[in-house]
Write an enzyme that holds these catalytic residues in place. Structure first.
Site, mmCIF file in Angstrom:
data_model
loop_
_atom_site.group_PDB
_atom_site.id
_atom_site.type_symbol
_atom_site.label_atom_id
_atom_site.label_comp_id
_atom_site.label_asym_id
_atom_site.label_seq_id
_atom_site.Cartn_x
_atom_site.Cartn_y
_atom_site.Cartn_z
ATOM 1 N N HIS A 34 32.152 13.386 18.555
ATOM 2 C CA HIS A 34 30.677 12.571 17.676
ATOM 3 C C HIS A 34 29.832 13.939 17.713
ATOM 4 C CE1 HIS A 34 28.755 10.304 15.695
ATOM 5 N NE2 HIS A 34 28.212 10.252 15.985
ATOM 6 N N ASP A 36 26.397 15.111 15.926
ATOM 7 C CA ASP A 36 25.789 14.020 14.868
ATOM 8 C C ASP A 36 24.964 15.473 13.907
ATOM 9 O OD1 ASP A 36 25.247 11.522 15.501
ATOM 10 O OD2 ASP A 36 24.882 12.506 17.360
ATOM 11 N N MET A 38 22.258 16.645 11.365
ATOM 12 C CA MET A 38 20.716 15.854 10.789
ATOM 13 C C MET A 38 20.017 17.374 9.782
ATOM 14 S SD MET A 38 19.585 14.129 14.181
ATOM 15 C CE MET A 38 20.793 12.993 15.368
ATOM 16 N N MET A 140 24.730 1.221 14.264
ATOM 17 C CA MET A 140 23.697 2.054 14.744
ATOM 18 C C MET A 140 22.963 1.181 15.478
ATOM 19 S SD MET A 140 24.100 5.062 13.686
ATOM 20 C CE MET A 140 22.879 5.927 14.384
ATOM 21 N N ASP A 179 27.115 3.399 17.686
ATOM 22 C CA ASP A 179 26.682 5.666 17.907
ATOM 23 C C ASP A 179 25.464 5.062 18.495
ATOM 24 O OD1 ASP A 179 25.250 7.916 18.129
ATOM 25 O OD2 ASP A 179 25.981 8.112 16.157
#
Ligand code: DX5
Ligand code: ZN
Length: 222
Positions: A34, A36, A38, A140, A179
């Site tokens: 995973h 991420d 941002m 989430m 998540d």
């Protein structure tokens, strides 16, 4: 569906990213990775871009799940596809023409996913109209932006509702991912509620033995 563990490299040592990926891939039993992303606008943090994903792709065969927490993801989709993502997950509210965004991802030959924030209902978009364009839905269980946050308990009901809804409308092929804030204490209830992909950053990379941590999470479903 089997329970899959997706270590999040947000909690890995950024100075040794390739080693951190190799650790969970070669001996750790990670099912997917995973990543991420941002942008400091949609969420208050800046992390990884396509160049880093492209570099990691060269030394890893893992399924790369790229979680885009960025404004205007449409502008950068091609870069994240070309970098070697296996699935791109977008937040519906960042995509004014969500059907088009998902179509673009799918037509490139990779998977597409949606992520639903803690304040959002599962009906934020109509899965009925998106059906075959979605491979996964990410609930989430923290507000996106940072690792190692506290699990938000209302996520559990949301997972059950989503599982029920997908069954009702005949979209059982869609995987349910969770998540944020997952660990040995919080993961059992999300598995019970119907999730089959567990993202874990802090609970893997900040443990003294990340490999043991992955195995223990996997064993929860046995
Ligand atoms: C949060 C990210 C998560 C995060 C999860 O914005 O989307 O993927 O890395 O981290 P942990 O497992 O540390 O809560
Ligand atoms: Zn994420």
């Amino acid at each position: 569906m089997p329970i899959l563990i997706a270590p999040s490299i947000l909690s890995a040592d950024f100075a040794r990213l390739a080693d951190s990926v190799a650790l969970v891939e070669q001996i750790g039993g990670a099912d997917l990775l995973h990543i991420d992303v941002m942008d400091g606008h949609y969420v208050p943090n800046l992390t990884i871009g396509p160049a880093i994903i492209k570099a990691l792709r060269k030394s890893s065969k893992l399924f790369f799940e790229t979680h885009l927490m960025i404004a205007n993801p449409d502008l950068l989709l091609e870069d994240f596809i070309e970098a070697g993502s296996s699935r791109i997950v977008v937040h519906p509210q960042t995509c004014p023409h969500l059907h088009k965004t998902l179509s673009k991802i799918k037509s490139s030959g990779i998977q597409a996913g949606l992520a639903i924030n803690p304040s959002e209902d599962i009906d934020i978009c109509s899965f009925e109209y998106l059906g075959e364009l979605i491979d996964s839905i990410t609930i989430m269980s923290v507000n996106p932006g940072f690792p190692a946050q506290k699990f938000i308990n209302s996520s559990i009901n949301k997972i059950s509702n989503l599982k029920q809804k997908l069954a009702q409308i005949g979209l059982n092929h869609i995987q349910i991912e969770v998540d944020g804030g997952l660990n040995l204490q919080t993961a059992p209830s999300v598995i019970m509620a119907g999730a089959n992909i567990l993202v874990a950053g802090n609970a893997v990379y900040n443990e003294p033995n990340p490999l043991k941590a992955i195995q223990e999470l996997k064993n929860l479903s046995k």
